[in-house]
Design a protein around this motif. Structure first.
Motif, mmCIF file in Angstrom:
data_model
loop_
_atom_site.group_PDB
_atom_site.id
_atom_site.type_symbol
_atom_site.label_atom_id
_atom_site.label_comp_id
_atom_site.label_asym_id
_atom_site.label_seq_id
_atom_site.Cartn_x
_atom_site.Cartn_y
_atom_site.Cartn_z
ATOM 1 N N VAL A 45 0.695 -0.987 0.092
ATOM 2 C CA VAL A 45 0.005 -0.155 0.084
ATOM 3 C C VAL A 45 0.871 1.158 0.004
ATOM 4 C CG1 VAL A 45 -1.864 1.061 1.358
ATOM 5 C CG2 VAL A 45 -1.589 -1.407 1.361
ATOM 6 N N ALA A 46 0.591 2.457 -0.865
ATOM 7 C CA ALA A 46 1.244 3.538 -0.755
ATOM 8 C C ALA A 46 0.149 4.727 -0.803
ATOM 9 C CB ALA A 46 1.975 3.619 -2.059
ATOM 10 N N GLY A 47 0.602 5.921 -0.384
ATOM 11 C CA GLY A 47 -0.800 6.645 -0.275
ATOM 12 C C GLY A 47 -0.183 8.349 -0.379
ATOM 13 N N ILE A 48 -0.967 9.063 -0.566
ATOM 14 C CA ILE A 48 -0.818 10.575 -0.561
ATOM 15 C C ILE A 48 -1.677 11.307 0.159
ATOM 16 C CG2 ILE A 48 0.890 11.113 -2.781
ATOM 17 C CD1 ILE A 48 -1.735 11.494 -4.109
ATOM 18 N N PHE A 49 -1.568 12.305 1.012
ATOM 19 C CA PHE A 49 -2.389 12.882 1.929
ATOM 20 C C PHE A 49 -2.418 14.188 1.874
ATOM 21 C CE2 PHE A 49 -0.620 8.927 3.536
ATOM 22 C CZ PHE A 49 -1.641 8.322 4.145
ATOM 23 N N THR A 50 -3.387 14.936 2.506
ATOM 24 C CA THR A 50 -3.570 16.325 2.541
ATOM 25 C C THR A 50 -2.303 17.260 3.080
ATOM 26 O OG1 THR A 50 -4.998 18.038 3.542
ATOM 27 C CG2 THR A 50 -4.451 16.484 4.957
ATOM 28 N N THR A 51 -2.241 18.021 2.418
ATOM 29 C CA THR A 51 -0.972 19.055 2.860
ATOM 30 C C THR A 51 -1.607 20.160 3.841
ATOM 31 O OG1 THR A 51 -1.495 20.558 0.768
ATOM 32 C CG2 THR A 51 0.150 18.831 0.666
ATOM 33 N N ASN A 52 -2.956 20.157 4.221
ATOM 34 C CA ASN A 52 -3.431 21.241 5.163
ATOM 35 C C ASN A 52 -2.775 20.959 6.561
ATOM 36 O OD1 ASN A 52 -5.025 22.224 7.225
ATOM 37 N ND2 ASN A 52 -6.836 22.534 5.707
ATOM 38 N N GLN A 53 -2.203 21.927 7.192
ATOM 39 C CA GLN A 53 -1.316 21.655 8.346
ATOM 40 C C GLN A 53 -2.368 21.225 9.739
ATOM 41 O OE1 GLN A 53 2.070 24.084 9.344
ATOM 42 N NE2 GLN A 53 1.495 25.137 7.276
ATOM 43 N N PHE A 54 -3.650 21.520 9.482
ATOM 44 C CA PHE A 54 -4.530 21.173 10.492
ATOM 45 C C PHE A 54 -4.905 19.775 10.114
ATOM 46 C CE2 PHE A 54 -5.343 25.322 12.693
ATOM 47 C CZ PHE A 54 -5.320 24.510 14.147
ATOM 48 N N CYS A 55 -4.387 18.759 9.796
ATOM 49 C CA CYS A 55 -4.799 17.578 8.957
ATOM 50 C C CYS A 55 -5.272 16.850 10.323
ATOM 51 C CB CYS A 55 -3.659 16.608 8.756
ATOM 52 S SG CYS A 55 -2.286 16.108 9.809
ATOM 53 N N ALA A 56 -6.429 15.906 9.792
ATOM 54 C CA ALA A 56 -7.138 15.386 10.954
ATOM 55 C C ALA A 56 -6.239 14.103 11.677
ATOM 56 C CB ALA A 56 -8.466 14.647 10.219
ATOM 57 N N ALA A 57 -6.675 13.664 12.639
ATOM 58 C CA ALA A 57 -6.291 12.678 13.380
ATOM 59 C C ALA A 57 -6.080 11.433 12.645
ATOM 60 C CB ALA A 57 -6.890 12.538 14.782
ATOM 61 N N PRO A 58 -7.147 11.073 11.823
ATOM 62 C CA PRO A 58 -6.810 9.616 11.160
ATOM 63 C C PRO A 58 -5.631 9.744 10.057
ATOM 64 C CG PRO A 58 -8.814 10.743 10.574
ATOM 65 C CD PRO A 58 -8.557 11.457 11.859
ATOM 66 N N VAL A 59 -5.342 11.170 9.655
ATOM 67 C CA VAL A 59 -4.336 11.190 8.521
ATOM 68 C C VAL A 59 -2.986 11.049 9.349
ATOM 69 C CG1 VAL A 59 -3.232 13.028 7.151
ATOM 70 C CG2 VAL A 59 -5.775 12.676 7.202
ATOM 71 N N THR A 60 -3.084 11.760 10.584
ATOM 72 C CA THR A 60 -1.693 11.305 11.254
ATOM 73 C C THR A 60 -1.379 10.043 11.465
ATOM 74 O OG1 THR A 60 -2.091 13.825 12.159
ATOM 75 C CG2 THR A 60 -0.501 12.169 13.386
ATOM 76 N N VAL A 61 -2.485 9.370 12.081
ATOM 77 C CA VAL A 61 -2.398 7.975 12.277
ATOM 78 C C VAL A 61 -1.827 7.130 11.194
ATOM 79 C CG1 VAL A 61 -3.578 6.163 13.357
ATOM 80 C CG2 VAL A 61 -3.622 7.976 14.388
ATOM 81 N N ALA A 62 -2.856 7.374 10.139
ATOM 82 C CA ALA A 62 -2.633 6.504 8.808
ATOM 83 C C ALA A 62 -1.165 6.575 8.262
ATOM 84 C CB ALA A 62 -3.583 7.093 7.844
ATOM 85 N N ARG A 63 -0.584 8.158 8.226
ATOM 86 C CA ARG A 63 0.825 8.101 8.132
ATOM 87 C C ARG A 63 1.764 7.424 8.967
ATOM 88 N NH1 ARG A 63 0.111 14.540 6.976
ATOM 89 N NH2 ARG A 63 0.049 14.625 4.897
ATOM 90 N N GLN A 64 1.448 7.454 10.037
ATOM 91 C CA GLN A 64 2.331 6.655 11.097
ATOM 92 C C GLN A 64 2.455 5.163 10.762
ATOM 93 O OE1 GLN A 64 0.945 8.106 14.822
ATOM 94 N NE2 GLN A 64 2.095 9.955 14.912
ATOM 95 N N HIS A 65 1.324 4.746 10.691
ATOM 96 C CA HIS A 65 1.044 2.972 10.560
ATOM 97 C C HIS A 65 1.522 2.639 9.228
ATOM 98 C CE1 HIS A 65 -2.287 2.469 13.932
ATOM 99 N NE2 HIS A 65 -1.256 3.257 14.389
ATOM 100 N N LEU A 66 1.289 3.493 8.135
ATOM 101 C CA LEU A 66 2.073 3.143 6.930
ATOM 102 C C LEU A 66 3.344 3.113 7.119
ATOM 103 C CD1 LEU A 66 0.939 2.425 4.111
ATOM 104 C CD2 LEU A 66 1.133 4.813 3.346
ATOM 105 N N SER A 67 4.080 3.894 7.910
ATOM 106 C CA SER A 67 5.634 3.964 7.753
ATOM 107 C C SER A 67 6.155 2.824 8.753
ATOM 108 C CB SER A 67 5.992 5.364 8.572
ATOM 109 O OG SER A 67 5.712 5.437 9.989
ATOM 110 N N GLN A 68 5.303 2.053 9.384
ATOM 111 C CA GLN A 68 5.631 1.067 10.316
ATOM 112 C C GLN A 68 5.610 -0.277 9.442
ATOM 113 O OE1 GLN A 68 3.412 1.378 13.885
ATOM 114 N NE2 GLN A 68 4.155 3.540 14.086
#
Length: 405
Positions: A45-68
């Motif tokens: 799985v690979a992804g791209i995400f919003t660049t809004n600095q007030f990104c939602a909590a699920p965006v932060t978690v999805a990025r973290q989990h994808l990096s792991q």
């Protein structure tokens, strides 16, 4: 309102992907608002995400989990964005992953969460978690249409794309769904996109593909110039087709890339066609620019102009609004005598003013159409860019004025 028929395609199941839908009652009781995607082991799985600095909590978690590591499950809820919710929002996003992981027998880090809906309200975690077993019980490789409907918010219709191509002598399937209708502006927009293929793709190439294809599709659409807090586009490769792994130098890559590009673009266009209150599908075609930056600056200035967008809604060939937008796009040293502005096949502007052969009747004939191309020839170089947008109607104001009621 929406532009075009908007019918879903025949979805080809993607080996290694199952989808489950349930009702959590997050915003509307009884609505199917929870979707789970189960991925076969060894999927990538690979992804791209919003660049809004007030990104939602699920965006932060999805990025973290994808990096792991590579995920096994994706979970999407509508009706609540879990954005602007501070530390509690992070705890809720992580708790969602833990609950699904426990129910499915995988680590919490193997779950990617996604949310869309109202910003600033706490996620009703108890209702979401209570509905997860039903979503897991509903898992099926044929539930693409149901999942497309399950991720909708202000969308008026589900969005999907599917096709099969031959890659290296093997039949490869690509299917995808997207959602989005408002707060749409590239980098990215209030949109979610999930595209899956049963091809086996080298991990680094998978990230390259989602970035490149997302840039030419989801990052070239705009409804209202607002960049959301929750956007994500995920590309999944299950490797279940039986073919050899595709890498950057594979001779089979061009065929696969072209098919993926078609799916990405179809899903992105579907968002514009279903823009909140949209009655027009508009292509901004910028030609002969000196650089990509100036081409996109011109395209977005025209696409975001409220005066241009309301003229489009009125089917009014008020070409002076387009000319004015080009002039304020911030491109230095424009040769006004050289620029040409076209509405479909009708030249509006030439030699610094209205084209000699332009008539209001010809302009009106184009503006009366549902699908319109505005072409701007800058005569400065060889770069061409396209951006897609829609008009502004009374319904856009109504939808967003009443969004929380």
């Amino acid at each position: 309102m929406a532009v075009g028929p908007g019918t879903l395609p025949e979805f080809f199941p993607v080996a290694g992907v199952r989808l489950g839908i349930a009702s959590a009652g997050i915003k509307t009781p009884g609505r199917k608002d929870l979707v789970v995607l189960e991925l076969a082991e060894d999927s990538r799985v690979a992804g791209i995400f919003t660049t809004n600095q007030f990104c939602a909590a699920p965006v932060t978690v999805a990025r973290q989990h994808l990096s792991q590591g590579q995920p096994r499950y994706l979970v999407i809820n509508t009706g609540n964005a879990n954005a602007g919710t501070g530390a509690q929002g992070m705890r809720d996003a992580l708790a969602t992953c833990s609950a699904l992981g426990e129910a499915a027998g995988v680590p919490a880090a193997a779950v990617l969460p996604f949310s869309t809906g109202v910003i600033g309200e706490p996620l009703p975690l108890d209702r979401l978690v209570a509905a997860l077993p039903a979503a897991l019980d509903n898992l099926s490789e044929t539930h693409w249409p149901e999942a497309a409907a399950g991720i909708m918010t202000t969308d008026t219709r589900p969005k999907g794309s599917s096709r099969q191509v031959t890659v290296g002598g093997q039949r490869v399937t690509i299917s995808g769904i997207s959602k989005g209708a408002g707060m749409i502006r590239p980098n990215m927009a209030t949109m979610l996109g999930f595209i899956a293929t049963d091809a086996r793709i080298e991990p680094g190439l998978l990230q390259t593909l989602v970035s490149e294809l997302g840039e030419r599709s989801f990052n070239r659409i705009t409804i209202d110039s607002d960049t959301s807090t929750n956007d994500a586009c995920m590309l999944i490769a299950t490797g279940q087709s039986g073919g050899a792994e595709i890498g950057p130098d594979s001779p089979d890559l061009p065929v696969l890339r072209e098919a993926l590009a078609e799916v990405f673009l179809e899903l992105a266009h579907a968002i514009v066609r279903d823009g909140e209150g949209a009655t027009k599908f508009v292509t901004l075609d910028i030609r002969e620019a000196a650089s990509q930056d100036e081409a996109l600056a011109v395209a977005y200035t025209v696409a975001h102009s409220p005066l241009v967008k309301t003229a489009l809604y009125a089917s009014d060939p008020n070409w002076g609004r387009i000319l004015a937008a080009v002039g304020r796009a911030g491109v230095a040293g424009l040769d006004l005598e050289a620029i040409e502005i076209w509405l479909g096949e009708v030249c509006l502007v030439r030699n610094g003013g209205r084209a000699d052969d332009y008539s209001e009747e010809r302009g009106q004939a184009v503006m009366d159409q549902e699908e319109i191309t505005i072409r701007i020839d800058l005569k400065r170089g060889a770069v061409q860019e396209r951006v897609w947008t829609c008009d502004f109607s009374h319904d856009y104001v109504t939808i967003n004025a009443e969004y929380r009621t």
